[in-house]
Design a protein around this motif. Structure first.
Motif, mmCIF file in Angstrom:
data_model
loop_
_atom_site.group_PDB
_atom_site.id
_atom_site.type_symbol
_atom_site.label_atom_id
_atom_site.label_comp_id
_atom_site.label_asym_id
_atom_site.label_seq_id
_atom_site.Cartn_x
_atom_site.Cartn_y
_atom_site.Cartn_z
ATOM 1 N N ALA A 176 6.866 -4.857 69.911
ATOM 2 C CA ALA A 176 7.044 -5.033 68.289
ATOM 3 C C ALA A 176 6.615 -6.312 67.896
ATOM 4 O O ALA A 176 6.691 -6.598 66.648
ATOM 5 C CB ALA A 176 8.591 -5.054 68.309
ATOM 6 N N GLU A 177 6.078 -7.292 68.609
ATOM 7 C CA GLU A 177 5.705 -8.516 68.080
ATOM 8 C C GLU A 177 4.385 -8.449 67.088
ATOM 9 O O GLU A 177 3.689 -7.526 67.113
ATOM 10 C CB GLU A 177 5.366 -9.589 69.411
ATOM 11 N N SER A 179 5.029 -7.391 64.313
ATOM 12 C CA SER A 179 5.247 -6.418 63.270
ATOM 13 C C SER A 179 5.510 -6.628 61.853
ATOM 14 O O SER A 179 6.298 -7.710 61.645
ATOM 15 C CB SER A 179 6.385 -5.333 63.745
ATOM 16 N N ILE A 182 10.066 -3.519 61.367
ATOM 17 C CA ILE A 182 10.520 -3.060 62.428
ATOM 18 C C ILE A 182 12.137 -2.094 62.101
ATOM 19 O O ILE A 182 12.763 -2.998 61.543
ATOM 20 C CB ILE A 182 10.911 -3.857 63.843
ATOM 21 N N LEU A 225 12.298 -11.631 67.909
ATOM 22 C CA LEU A 225 11.489 -10.851 66.868
ATOM 23 C C LEU A 225 10.845 -11.523 66.057
ATOM 24 O O LEU A 225 9.622 -11.575 65.744
ATOM 25 C CB LEU A 225 12.006 -9.514 66.454
ATOM 26 N N VAL A 230 7.633 -11.151 63.669
ATOM 27 C CA VAL A 230 8.093 -9.838 62.868
ATOM 28 C C VAL A 230 8.625 -10.524 61.642
ATOM 29 O O VAL A 230 9.281 -11.494 61.361
ATOM 30 C CB VAL A 230 9.186 -9.242 63.712
#
Length: 283
Positions: A176-177, A179, A182, A225, A230
């Motif tokens: 997920a990094e 993004s 999310i 995150l 993110v």
């Protein structure tokens, strides 16, 4: 009550990134909650659904209401009914493929009915393309055959869907990094769950490492995150009985603030809805 703020707080971050011409991908959670889940993701030329966990009639109406093109396929996260109840119906009606791993196909095939051979697509945790969207599946931790989350890359943007997991592993956080947005699970408030109507066995299942993320877990994940780059977070898959929009939003926002992360400046934070769509957010 601050429902308006809950639904709109993400907009400053999204608007900022809309100004970048190289980022043109949309996301719209159509329904998100313990009773049904489906998310639209698309570019100008390719549309996709992640899950189809409501009625076919409702999904077609929701897709029509946000004026998007026919989906080119359905990506299945896992075989629970709140994620697949309309998968077979939509595949047959729209003649579109269904993408799932081998174990998920085996677990869901009797539930979704006959699917034309050309629309059966088995995937692994290797990245692949549908149209101009690159998709990278990753494993989550849920009591299903082989649950997946997904990251999406298109036109310089990155999206991630991460729900139905009892824990967040280093691998999941790595996927997920960075993004731009999310969709993150915030399923329940622990006190509401423990003092609510669910039997002890069901409570233990939800609280377990193969259950669902709590508001507190989502809040702690949100901090990590944001530190990883993110820029926007949508909280989803809220339990009807064991959570509220306001409580989930407040828990995550307060934890971010305590860690020096300001919502609306450092990260956008918004909510999905159980019975209607939010977005589409264009990145």
């Amino acid at each position: 009550m601050f429902t308006k703020d809950v639904s709109l707080c993400i907009m400053p971050i999204v608007k900022k990134y809309c100004e970048r011409e190289d980022m043109k991908i949309q996301i719209s959670p159509l329904v998100s909650g313990s009773s049904g889940n489906a998310t639209y993701i698309g570019t100008d030329s390719t549309g996709l659904l992640v899950d189809a966990g409501t009625t076919g009639k409702n999904l077609l109406a929701l897709l029509s209401s946000i004026s998007v093109q026919k989906p080119a396929g359905i990506l299945v996260t896992h075989e629970h009914n709140d994620h697949i109840s309309a998968v077979g119906i939509l595949s047959r009606k729209l003649d579109i493929p269904i993408y799932a791993n081998t174990e998920t196909w085996a677990a869901m095939e009797k539930k979704i009915g006959n699917i034309h051979l050309r629309n059966i697509r088995e995937i692994t945790a290797e990245e692949f393309y549908i149209g101009d969207i690159c998709i990278r599946p990753f494993e989550t931790s849920h009591d299903a055959a082989h649950p997946f989350g997904y990251t999406f890359y298109a036109n310089g943007a990155k999206l991630c869907t991460m729900t139905d997991t009892g824990r967040l592993t280093k691998e999941m956080l790595m996927q997920a990094e960075g993004s731009d947005l999310i969709l993150l699970e915030a399923n329940h408030d622990i006190d509401m769950l423990k003092n609510g109507p669910y039997p002890k066995a069901l409570q233990d299942r939800i609280l377990g490492t193969k259950g669902h993320l709590s508001n507190v877990q989502a809040a702690n994940a949100a901090v990590e995150l944001v530190k990883s780059g993110v820029r926007g977070i949508l909280l989803g898959h809220l339990s009807k009985e064991n959570n509220t929009l306001e409580l989930a939003f407040k828990t995550v926002k307060n934890t971010l603030t305590e860690n020096g992360i300001i919502v609306g400046r450092d990260v956008g934070l918004g909510m999905t809805k159980r019975d209607s769509f939010v977005g589409p957010y264009t990145l």
